[in-house]
Design a protein around this motif. Structure first.
Motif, PDB file in Angstrom:
ATOM      1  N   MET A   1      41.107 -45.352  80.450  1.00  0.00           N
ATOM      2  CA  MET A   1      40.861 -44.123  79.930  1.00  0.00           C
ATOM      3  C   MET A   1      39.994 -43.231  80.700  1.00  0.00           C
ATOM      4  O   MET A   1      38.737 -43.935  81.038  1.00  0.00           O
ATOM      5  N   LEU A   2      40.251 -42.257  81.058  1.00  0.00           N
ATOM      6  CA  LEU A   2      39.425 -41.195  81.776  1.00  0.00           C
ATOM      7  C   LEU A   2      38.730 -40.348  80.906  1.00  0.00           C
ATOM      8  O   LEU A   2      39.136 -39.814  80.049  1.00  0.00           O
ATOM      9  N   ILE A   3      37.297 -40.376  80.879  1.00  0.00           N
ATOM     10  CA  ILE A   3      36.391 -39.643  80.193  1.00  0.00           C
ATOM     11  C   ILE A   3      36.086 -38.241  81.101  1.00  0.00           C
ATOM     12  O   ILE A   3      35.563 -38.333  82.170  1.00  0.00           O
ATOM     13  N   VAL A   4      36.843 -37.050  80.629  1.00  0.00           N
ATOM     14  CA  VAL A   4      36.686 -35.922  81.569  1.00  0.00           C
ATOM     15  C   VAL A   4      35.738 -34.909  81.210  1.00  0.00           C
ATOM     16  O   VAL A   4      35.506 -34.764  80.032  1.00  0.00           O
ATOM     17  N   ILE A   5      34.994 -34.327  82.043  1.00  0.00           N
ATOM     18  CA  ILE A   5      33.843 -33.461  82.031  1.00  0.00           C
ATOM     19  C   ILE A   5      34.340 -32.287  81.170  1.00  0.00           C
ATOM     20  O   ILE A   5      33.722 -31.761  80.228  1.00  0.00           O
ATOM     21  N   ALA A   6      35.663 -31.918  81.360  1.00  0.00           N
ATOM     22  CA  ALA A   6      36.162 -30.644  80.538  1.00  0.00           C
ATOM     23  C   ALA A   6      35.967 -30.847  79.171  1.00  0.00           C
ATOM     24  O   ALA A   6      36.010 -29.858  78.433  1.00  0.00           O
ATOM     25  N   GLU A   7      36.770 -31.709  78.787  1.00  0.00           N
ATOM     26  CA  GLU A   7      36.884 -32.227  77.456  1.00  0.00           C
ATOM     27  C   GLU A   7      35.435 -32.536  76.892  1.00  0.00           C
ATOM     28  O   GLU A   7      35.062 -32.056  75.684  1.00  0.00           O
ATOM     29  N   LEU A   8      34.289 -33.051  77.633  1.00  0.00           N
ATOM     30  CA  LEU A   8      32.909 -33.263  77.246  1.00  0.00           C
ATOM     31  C   LEU A   8      32.237 -31.953  76.972  1.00  0.00           C
ATOM     32  O   LEU A   8      31.410 -31.803  76.088  1.00  0.00           O
ATOM     33  N   GLU A   9      32.564 -30.910  77.431  1.00  0.00           N
ATOM     34  CA  GLU A   9      32.065 -29.568  77.339  1.00  0.00           C
ATOM     35  C   GLU A   9      32.419 -28.989  76.222  1.00  0.00           C
ATOM     36  O   GLU A   9      31.683 -28.053  75.549  1.00  0.00           O
ATOM     37  N   LEU A  10      33.521 -29.629  75.604  1.00  0.00           N
ATOM     38  CA  LEU A  10      33.966 -28.862  74.087  1.00  0.00           C
ATOM     39  C   LEU A  10      33.228 -29.634  73.155  1.00  0.00           C
ATOM     40  O   LEU A  10      32.910 -29.302  72.061  1.00  0.00           O
ATOM     41  N   HIS A  11      32.975 -31.149  73.045  1.00  0.00           N
ATOM     42  CA  HIS A  11      32.479 -31.955  72.078  1.00  0.00           C
ATOM     43  C   HIS A  11      32.548 -33.374  72.677  1.00  0.00           C
ATOM     44  O   HIS A  11      33.337 -33.840  73.614  1.00  0.00           O
ATOM     45  N   PRO A  12      31.819 -34.379  71.989  1.00  0.00           N
ATOM     46  CA  PRO A  12      31.626 -35.719  72.581  1.00  0.00           C
ATOM     47  C   PRO A  12      32.664 -36.260  72.389  1.00  0.00           C
ATOM     48  O   PRO A  12      33.630 -35.985  71.291  1.00  0.00           O
ATOM     49  N   ILE A  13      33.084 -37.424  72.698  1.00  0.00           N
ATOM     50  CA  ILE A  13      34.304 -38.220  72.910  1.00  0.00           C
ATOM     51  C   ILE A  13      33.721 -39.504  72.179  1.00  0.00           C
ATOM     52  O   ILE A  13      32.966 -40.318  72.715  1.00  0.00           O
ATOM     53  N   ASP A  14      34.302 -39.943  70.939  1.00  0.00           N
ATOM     54  CA  ASP A  14      34.253 -41.340  70.701  1.00  0.00           C
ATOM     55  C   ASP A  14      35.387 -42.216  70.989  1.00  0.00           C
ATOM     56  O   ASP A  14      36.354 -41.602  70.975  1.00  0.00           O
ATOM     57  N   LEU A 122      36.635 -45.012  82.170  1.00  0.00           N
ATOM     58  CA  LEU A 122      35.936 -45.943  81.309  1.00  0.00           C
ATOM     59  C   LEU A 122      36.122 -47.623  81.858  1.00  0.00           C
ATOM     60  O   LEU A 122      35.087 -48.338  81.639  1.00  0.00           O
ATOM     61  N   GLU A 123      37.131 -47.994  82.146  1.00  0.00           N
ATOM     62  CA  GLU A 123      37.181 -49.313  82.694  1.00  0.00           C
ATOM     63  C   GLU A 123      36.302 -49.634  83.731  1.00  0.00           C
ATOM     64  O   GLU A 123      35.841 -50.863  84.045  1.00  0.00           O
ATOM     65  N   ASP A 124      36.045 -48.898  84.598  1.00  0.00           N
ATOM     66  CA  ASP A 124      34.937 -48.977  85.833  1.00  0.00           C
ATOM     67  C   ASP A 124      33.758 -49.237  85.229  1.00  0.00           C
ATOM     68  O   ASP A 124      32.991 -50.295  85.672  1.00  0.00           O
ATOM     69  N   ALA A 125      33.059 -48.503  84.031  1.00  0.00           N
ATOM     70  CA  ALA A 125      31.936 -48.911  83.559  1.00  0.00           C
ATOM     71  C   ALA A 125      31.903 -50.108  82.923  1.00  0.00           C
ATOM     72  O   ALA A 125      30.898 -50.912  82.822  1.00  0.00           O
ATOM     73  N   LEU A 126      33.016 -50.503  82.050  1.00  0.00           N
ATOM     74  CA  LEU A 126      33.195 -51.622  81.507  1.00  0.00           C
ATOM     75  C   LEU A 126      33.027 -52.837  82.359  1.00  0.00           C
ATOM     76  O   LEU A 126      32.415 -53.946  82.280  1.00  0.00           O
ATOM     77  N   ARG A 127      33.793 -52.812  83.284  1.00  0.00           N
ATOM     78  CA  ARG A 127      33.992 -53.849  84.514  1.00  0.00           C
ATOM     79  C   ARG A 127      32.481 -54.266  85.015  1.00  0.00           C
ATOM     80  O   ARG A 127      31.906 -55.566  84.883  1.00  0.00           O
ATOM     81  N   GLU A 128      31.511 -53.133  85.249  1.00  0.00           N
ATOM     82  CA  GLU A 128      30.338 -53.114  85.673  1.00  0.00           C
ATOM     83  C   GLU A 128      29.558 -53.934  84.712  1.00  0.00           C
ATOM     84  O   GLU A 128      28.756 -54.928  84.976  1.00  0.00           O
ATOM     85  N   GLN A 129      29.452 -53.571  83.343  1.00  0.00           N
ATOM     86  CA  GLN A 129      28.742 -54.239  82.509  1.00  0.00           C
ATOM     87  C   GLN A 129      29.161 -55.663  82.131  1.00  0.00           C
ATOM     88  O   GLN A 129      28.306 -56.447  81.951  1.00  0.00           O
ATOM     89  N   VAL A 130      30.534 -55.963  82.365  1.00  0.00           N
ATOM     90  CA  VAL A 130      30.762 -57.272  81.907  1.00  0.00           C
ATOM     91  C   VAL A 130      30.096 -58.173  83.223  1.00  0.00           C
ATOM     92  O   VAL A 130      29.597 -59.364  82.816  1.00  0.00           O
ATOM     93  N   LEU A 131      30.160 -58.088  84.310  1.00  0.00           N
ATOM     94  CA  LEU A 131      29.808 -58.528  85.610  1.00  0.00           C
ATOM     95  C   LEU A 131      28.245 -58.752  85.510  1.00  0.00           C
ATOM     96  O   LEU A 131      27.600 -59.773  85.860  1.00  0.00           O
ATOM     97  N   LEU A 132      27.663 -57.632  85.133  1.00  0.00           N
ATOM     98  CA  LEU A 132      26.090 -57.612  84.904  1.00  0.00           C
ATOM     99  C   LEU A 132      25.529 -58.649  83.978  1.00  0.00           C
ATOM    100  O   LEU A 132      24.708 -59.348  83.879  1.00  0.00           O
ATOM    101  N   ALA A 133      26.434 -58.914  82.995  1.00  0.00           N
ATOM    102  CA  ALA A 133      26.091 -59.803  81.952  1.00  0.00           C
ATOM    103  C   ALA A 133      26.440 -61.248  82.017  1.00  0.00           C
ATOM    104  O   ALA A 133      25.891 -62.190  81.248  1.00  0.00           O
ATOM    105  N   LEU A 134      27.019 -61.666  83.257  1.00  0.00           N
ATOM    106  CA  LEU A 134      27.486 -62.868  83.412  1.00  0.00           C
ATOM    107  C   LEU A 134      26.126 -63.708  84.062  1.00  0.00           C
ATOM    108  O   LEU A 134      25.565 -62.936  85.114  1.00  0.00           O
TER     109      LEU A 134
END
Length: 183
Positions: A1-14, A122-134
């Protein structure tokens, strides 16, 4: 899932996503065995630097949970490890801080990641967080005997007839000291 700046400028993304095993590459040692579940919110954070410069940061807040299989650090048998983590991440456009003179980094600035292009995957951020939790090392049990350094047999499941390795002569002064202290 790509979290795009252009969409965030309009509203937060849940977001509320589920990633089956092998979708996110966790490297050769970690294997995801259950669905990685995550939920949270992405929002735009504008930082004003000077009168005219506005930096558009992406803030990701959420949590994740999954189960991984890792090799035991002593015997290489698989070990199941649950991972659950809450995260609050800040991503700044790549190159924003470039060109500044060398400054010391504060603890808050050390927590900043960088994105390139139109947003954050989002997948890149999650990968980093999973590896940091190990943990750095995982063992199957506290009294794991490991592998025989000579023949490679798992000493938890079978014995081996290998002779113990000869003592390193560099440790003999400490051995002598230990014997003196015990007597």
């Amino acid at each position: 899932m790509l979290i795009v700046i252009a969409e965030l400028e309009l509203h937060p993304i849940d977001f509320q996503e589920e990633f089956p095993p092998d979708v996110i590459d966790l490297g050769a040692d970690a294997r995801q065995t259950t669905v990685l579940k995550t939920s949270g919110r992405a929002q735009l954070v504008e930082e004003h630097h000077g009168k005219r410069k506005v930096i558009k940061d992406i803030r990701l807040q959420g949590d994740l949970a999954t189960t991984l299989e890792l090799p035991c650090a002593r015997c290489l048998d698989p070990v199941t490890q649950s991972v659950a983590r809450t995260f609050d991440l800040l991503y700044r456009p790549l190159g924003t801080d470039a060109g500044n003179e060398e400054l010391s980094v504060t603890a808050a600035e050390a927590e900043i990641g960088y994105y390139q292009g139109e947003g954050v995957l989002l997948e890149d951020a999650l990968r980093e967080q999973v590896l940091l939790a190990l943990p750095l090392k995982v063992v199957c049990r506290e009294n794991c005997k490991g592998l025989c350094p000579t023949c490679g047999k798992n000493r938890n499941t079978e014995g081996c007839s290998c002779a113990p390795p000869p003592a390193d002569p560099r440790w003999s002064p400490l051995k002598d000291l230990r014997e003196k202290l015990e007597h």
